[in-house]
Design a protein around this motif. Structure first.
Motif, PDB file in Angstrom:
ATOM      1  N   TYR A 168       0.857  -1.188   0.000  1.00  0.00           N
ATOM      2  CA  TYR A 168       0.000   0.000   0.000  1.00  0.00           C
ATOM      3  C   TYR A 168       0.890   1.235   0.000  1.00  0.00           C
ATOM      4  O   TYR A 168       1.797   1.354   0.824  1.00  0.00           O
ATOM      5  CB  TYR A 168      -0.910  -0.014   1.233  1.00  0.00           C
ATOM      6  N   ASP A 169       0.655   2.129  -0.913  1.00  0.00           N
ATOM      7  CA  ASP A 169       1.456   3.344  -1.036  1.00  0.00           C
ATOM      8  C   ASP A 169       0.823   4.444  -0.182  1.00  0.00           C
ATOM      9  O   ASP A 169      -0.120   5.104  -0.599  1.00  0.00           O
ATOM     10  CB  ASP A 169       1.526   3.764  -2.507  1.00  0.00           C
ATOM     11  N   TRP A 170       1.341   4.594   1.019  1.00  0.00           N
ATOM     12  CA  TRP A 170       0.795   5.586   1.965  1.00  0.00           C
ATOM     13  C   TRP A 170       1.104   6.990   1.460  1.00  0.00           C
ATOM     14  O   TRP A 170       2.283   7.344   1.274  1.00  0.00           O
ATOM     15  CB  TRP A 170       1.415   5.356   3.338  1.00  0.00           C
ATOM     16  N   PRO A 171       0.100   7.816   1.243  1.00  0.00           N
ATOM     17  CA  PRO A 171       0.347   9.131   0.635  1.00  0.00           C
ATOM     18  C   PRO A 171       1.168  10.089   1.503  1.00  0.00           C
ATOM     19  O   PRO A 171       1.780  11.026   0.982  1.00  0.00           O
ATOM     20  CB  PRO A 171      -1.061   9.684   0.386  1.00  0.00           C
ATOM     21  N   ASP A 172       1.206   9.874   2.817  1.00  0.00           N
ATOM     22  CA  ASP A 172       1.921  10.798   3.709  1.00  0.00           C
ATOM     23  C   ASP A 172       3.353  10.359   4.005  1.00  0.00           C
ATOM     24  O   ASP A 172       4.002  10.905   4.898  1.00  0.00           O
ATOM     25  CB  ASP A 172       1.165  10.925   5.035  1.00  0.00           C
ATOM     26  N   LYS A 173       3.848   9.419   3.244  1.00  0.00           N
ATOM     27  CA  LYS A 173       5.153   8.842   3.566  1.00  0.00           C
ATOM     28  C   LYS A 173       6.295   9.832   3.322  1.00  0.00           C
ATOM     29  O   LYS A 173       6.221  10.724   2.481  1.00  0.00           O
ATOM     30  CB  LYS A 173       5.392   7.589   2.723  1.00  0.00           C
ATOM     31  N   LYS A 174       7.364   9.610   4.098  1.00  0.00           N
ATOM     32  CA  LYS A 174       8.644  10.299   3.895  1.00  0.00           C
ATOM     33  C   LYS A 174       9.609   9.271   3.324  1.00  0.00           C
ATOM     34  O   LYS A 174       9.719   8.171   3.861  1.00  0.00           O
ATOM     35  CB  LYS A 174       9.154  10.838   5.238  1.00  0.00           C
ATOM     36  N   ILE A 175      10.285   9.612   2.230  1.00  0.00           N
ATOM     37  CA  ILE A 175      11.056   8.608   1.487  1.00  0.00           C
ATOM     38  C   ILE A 175      12.544   8.938   1.480  1.00  0.00           C
ATOM     39  O   ILE A 175      12.933  10.105   1.361  1.00  0.00           O
ATOM     40  CB  ILE A 175      10.529   8.528   0.029  1.00  0.00           C
ATOM     41  N   ASN A 176      13.365   7.898   1.622  1.00  0.00           N
ATOM     42  CA  ASN A 176      14.780   7.995   1.272  1.00  0.00           C
ATOM     43  C   ASN A 176      14.867   7.742  -0.238  1.00  0.00           C
ATOM     44  O   ASN A 176      14.701   6.604  -0.680  1.00  0.00           O
ATOM     45  CB  ASN A 176      15.596   6.958   2.041  1.00  0.00           C
ATOM     46  N   PRO A 177      15.124   8.762  -1.033  1.00  0.00           N
ATOM     47  CA  PRO A 177      15.025   8.602  -2.494  1.00  0.00           C
ATOM     48  C   PRO A 177      16.079   7.677  -3.081  1.00  0.00           C
ATOM     49  O   PRO A 177      15.892   7.149  -4.178  1.00  0.00           O
ATOM     50  CB  PRO A 177      15.207  10.035  -3.016  1.00  0.00           C
ATOM     51  N   TYR A 178      17.168   7.454  -2.364  1.00  0.00           N
ATOM     52  CA  TYR A 178      18.259   6.637  -2.905  1.00  0.00           C
ATOM     53  C   TYR A 178      17.922   5.154  -2.853  1.00  0.00           C
ATOM     54  O   TYR A 178      18.369   4.384  -3.693  1.00  0.00           O
ATOM     55  CB  TYR A 178      19.560   6.928  -2.158  1.00  0.00           C
ATOM     56  N   ARG A 179      17.161   4.760  -1.858  1.00  0.00           N
ATOM     57  CA  ARG A 179      16.755   3.362  -1.723  1.00  0.00           C
ATOM     58  C   ARG A 179      15.286   3.158  -2.074  1.00  0.00           C
ATOM     59  O   ARG A 179      14.834   2.036  -2.230  1.00  0.00           O
ATOM     60  CB  ARG A 179      16.991   2.868  -0.275  1.00  0.00           C
ATOM     61  N   GLY A 180      14.516   4.264  -2.108  1.00  0.00           N
ATOM     62  CA  GLY A 180      13.086   4.134  -2.331  1.00  0.00           C
ATOM     63  C   GLY A 180      12.360   3.597  -1.119  1.00  0.00           C
ATOM     64  O   GLY A 180      11.245   3.071  -1.227  1.00  0.00           O
ATOM     65  N   TRP A 181      12.971   3.720   0.053  1.00  0.00           N
ATOM     66  CA  TRP A 181      12.395   3.180   1.283  1.00  0.00           C
ATOM     67  C   TRP A 181      11.751   4.296   2.099  1.00  0.00           C
ATOM     68  O   TRP A 181      12.293   5.403   2.199  1.00  0.00           O
ATOM     69  CB  TRP A 181      13.471   2.503   2.134  1.00  0.00           C
ATOM     70  N   GLU A 182      10.634   3.950   2.728  1.00  0.00           N
ATOM     71  CA  GLU A 182       9.974   4.901   3.615  1.00  0.00           C
ATOM     72  C   GLU A 182      10.763   5.052   4.915  1.00  0.00           C
ATOM     73  O   GLU A 182      11.270   4.068   5.464  1.00  0.00           O
ATOM     74  CB  GLU A 182       8.547   4.442   3.921  1.00  0.00           C
ATOM     75  N   ILE A 183      10.839   6.265   5.403  1.00  0.00           N
ATOM     76  CA  ILE A 183      11.461   6.540   6.706  1.00  0.00           C
ATOM     77  C   ILE A 183      10.338   6.743   7.714  1.00  0.00           C
ATOM     78  O   ILE A 183       9.564   7.698   7.620  1.00  0.00           O
ATOM     79  CB  ILE A 183      12.373   7.784   6.632  1.00  0.00           C
ATOM     80  N   TYR A 184      10.224   5.832   8.662  1.00  0.00           N
ATOM     81  CA  TYR A 184       9.116   5.857   9.622  1.00  0.00           C
ATOM     82  C   TYR A 184       9.628   5.424  10.991  1.00  0.00           C
ATOM     83  O   TYR A 184       9.497   4.266  11.393  1.00  0.00           O
ATOM     84  CB  TYR A 184       7.988   4.945   9.134  1.00  0.00           C
ATOM     85  N   PRO A 185      10.245   6.341  11.742  1.00  0.00           N
ATOM     86  CA  PRO A 185      10.862   5.974  13.022  1.00  0.00           C
ATOM     87  C   PRO A 185       9.887   5.383  14.045  1.00  0.00           C
ATOM     88  O   PRO A 185      10.288   4.558  14.867  1.00  0.00           O
ATOM     89  CB  PRO A 185      11.446   7.300  13.523  1.00  0.00           C
ATOM     90  N   LYS A 186       8.601   5.794  13.998  1.00  0.00           N
ATOM     91  CA  LYS A 186       7.659   5.341  15.021  1.00  0.00           C
ATOM     92  C   LYS A 186       7.549   3.814  15.087  1.00  0.00           C
ATOM     93  O   LYS A 186       7.197   3.253  16.125  1.00  0.00           O
ATOM     94  CB  LYS A 186       6.277   5.942  14.778  1.00  0.00           C
ATOM     95  N   ALA A 187       7.864   3.133  13.976  1.00  0.00           N
ATOM     96  CA  ALA A 187       7.785   1.668  13.997  1.00  0.00           C
ATOM     97  C   ALA A 187       8.697   1.074  15.064  1.00  0.00           C
ATOM     98  O   ALA A 187       8.399  -0.003  15.602  1.00  0.00           O
ATOM     99  CB  ALA A 187       8.125   1.099  12.627  1.00  0.00           C
ATOM    100  N   LEU A 188       9.804   1.748  15.389  1.00  0.00           N
ATOM    101  CA  LEU A 188      10.687   1.217  16.441  1.00  0.00           C
ATOM    102  C   LEU A 188       9.988   1.199  17.789  1.00  0.00           C
ATOM    103  O   LEU A 188      10.207   0.293  18.604  1.00  0.00           O
ATOM    104  CB  LEU A 188      11.984   2.023  16.525  1.00  0.00           C
ATOM    105  N   TYR A 189       9.153   2.195  18.049  1.00  0.00           N
ATOM    106  CA  TYR A 189       8.351   2.159  19.274  1.00  0.00           C
ATOM    107  C   TYR A 189       7.355   1.009  19.218  1.00  0.00           C
ATOM    108  O   TYR A 189       7.199   0.249  20.186  1.00  0.00           O
ATOM    109  CB  TYR A 189       7.617   3.493  19.476  1.00  0.00           C
TER     110      TYR A 189
END
Length: 457
Positions: free
Chosen positions: A320-341
């Motif tokens: 699912y392509d979350w529209p509010d995502k923050k992306i690392n453009p070099y890897r195409g990966w979403e940056i989502y720190p809250k998942a660590l919590y």
């Protein structure tokens, strides 16, 4: 100031095939990477194969001193199976000498070695027998593990069996990113099951060896996030969690394969072949700790055109392509720190609050020379910001009672990364491939030293 627990492990992670070099030298036999590069060099970024990587085989003493310079108190790397046992049976005396010297160097510099046994580097002699598709691989791996414990158990007291076992399952048997690049979900499930049993029997070998220490496994564990709370999307989330997370985490910690996973595989005609003693061995050989590699979340939704029985994971859940995502453009990966919590709470509530640590977290960036100062140092403030954001969420999880004992970055030196070669850089130290692998500390390395000195930030 966010303070972390006393004796918190601050360090970095890497692997033998991505750092050592000398890939067909000093008695080491070929792995799937050596052979694949020989057969299909065009698949590898800039023709960068496994032969040199970061030349740690020659430079490990300097590397350990560099670790100490930035305050690292721990380091996770792996042993090369094909180096230690080039034919699966015969000890390579050069390998023993190299690894013992390397691990002793770490100990002499107050750096705890955490040593992993398998990081995607299947020996070619075993691949010729079918690799993880062949049940013999379970016994072969257990023998290798037993050998490693015997040879290095006096130096190493923290062991892990596998790094991200789901990756060699997915990449090798579903999506074509690793050799043998097969696309067959039934084979993928069997490979995953044999890998699980190899982990279990290696853990048993560790218990039987009576060596001092602890054993765990390193998993790319993350909670899946569903597009909505609809029953269809939640069913997709459950399937994703079962296949990607609980398939290894439940047996490793709880000593059992989830019944829901068995049902899911059965419904889709994907059940693996098993042996009668497997269930008891899984129950009796749980781990002492878990390593969790976290880079990006997994966002899922109900599949649009599912096939029954499922032919691919996408028949059970779709990205699912979350529209509010923050992306690392070099890897195409979403940056989502809250998942660590969220992971922290999952480990606390669902997995007996077992000791665990962040065994990888990091940010790959291409063309880092763009950020080089006049003095030759790479100003990677973006990496420092990335670490801070993730540590804030990890600290919140620890404050909530999660039993996390460390944080390791991927990686210490820039390293070779499979088909991607050196396209993206992750290290605290830059590696200059055009200047005898010269190491130069980045701004993030100096910041990390302050982080360790303060045990927080």
């Amino acid at each position: 100031m966010l303070k972390f627990p006393n004796n918190f492990l601050w360090g970095a992670a890497a692997s033998a095939p991505q750092t050592e070099g000398h890939s067909l030298l000093n008695g080491k036999s070929a792995t799937i990477w050596d052979k694949w590069f020989e057969m299909n060099p065009e698949k590898f970024n800039n023709n960068q194969g496994p032969s040199d990587t970061s030349n740690t085989y020659e430079m490990y003493h300097e590397d350990v001193l560099d670790m100490k310079k930035i305050g690292m108190n721990s380091y996770r790397t792996s042993i090369s199976w094909a180096r230690l046992l080039p034919d699966g049976k015969t000890l390579n005396s050069e390998a023993i000498k190299f690894y013992r010297s390397y691990f002793q160097d770490m100990l002499d510099n107050d750096i705890k070695p955490i040593i992993n046994l398998f990081h995607f580097d299947m020996p070619w002699w075993l691949m010729e027998k079918g690799g993880w598709e062949n049940r013999e691989s379970v016994d072969d791996f257990a023998f290798y593990a037993k050998t490693a414990f015997e040879q290095f158990g006096d130096l190493v007291h923290d062991w892990t069996t596998f790094n991200e076992p789901m990756v060699h399952v997915e990449c090798g048997y579903l999506y074509g990113f690793h050799y043998p690049a097969i696309v067959d979900m039934k084979k993928a499930v069997q490979v995953g099951y044999h890998t699980l049993m190899a982990h279990v029997m290696a853990t048993k070998a560790f218990r039987d060896s009576k060596v001092k220490g602890k054993i765990g496994i390193i998993l790319n564990v993350l909670p899946a996030y569903s597009r909505s709370e609809s029953s269809e999307d939640l069913k997709a989330k459950a399937a994703s969690d079962l296949l990607n997370t609980r398939s290894f985490l439940d047996p490793a910690v709880l000593g059992k394969i989830p019944e829901e996973l068995v049902d899911l595989l059965s419904e889709n005609e994907l059940l693996p072949e098993v042996e009668p003693s497997d269930q008891q061995n899984i129950k009796e050989n749980t781990v002492d700790f878990i390593g969790i590699n976290y880079y990006q979340p997994r966002r899922v939704q109900a599949p649009t055109n599912p096939k029954v029985p499922a032919k691919m994971p996408e028949d059970l859940y779709e990205p699912y392509d979350w529209p509010d995502k923050k992306i690392n453009p070099y890897r195409g990966w979403e940056i989502y720190p809250k998942a660590l919590y969220d992971i922290s709470i999952m480990m606390r509530d669902d997995y007996k609050n077992i000791p665990w640590y962040v065994s990888e977290n990091g940010m790959g960036v291409a063309d880092e020379e763009r950020f080089m100062n006049d003095d030759g140092m790479i100003n990677d403030q973006y990496r420092i910001d990335f670490i801070k954001e993730h540590l804030e969420q990890l600290h919140k999880g620890i404050e909530a009672g999660s039993n996390c004992f460390g944080y390791h970055m991927w990686t210490f030196n820039d390293c070779w990364s499979w088909l991607n070669g050196y396209r993206n850089r992750y290290g605290f130290y830059r590696v200059d491939l055009n200047n005898h692998f010269k190491r130069t500390v980045k701004k993030s390395g100096l910041w990390f030293r302050e982080l360790v000195e303060n045990n927080g930030f």
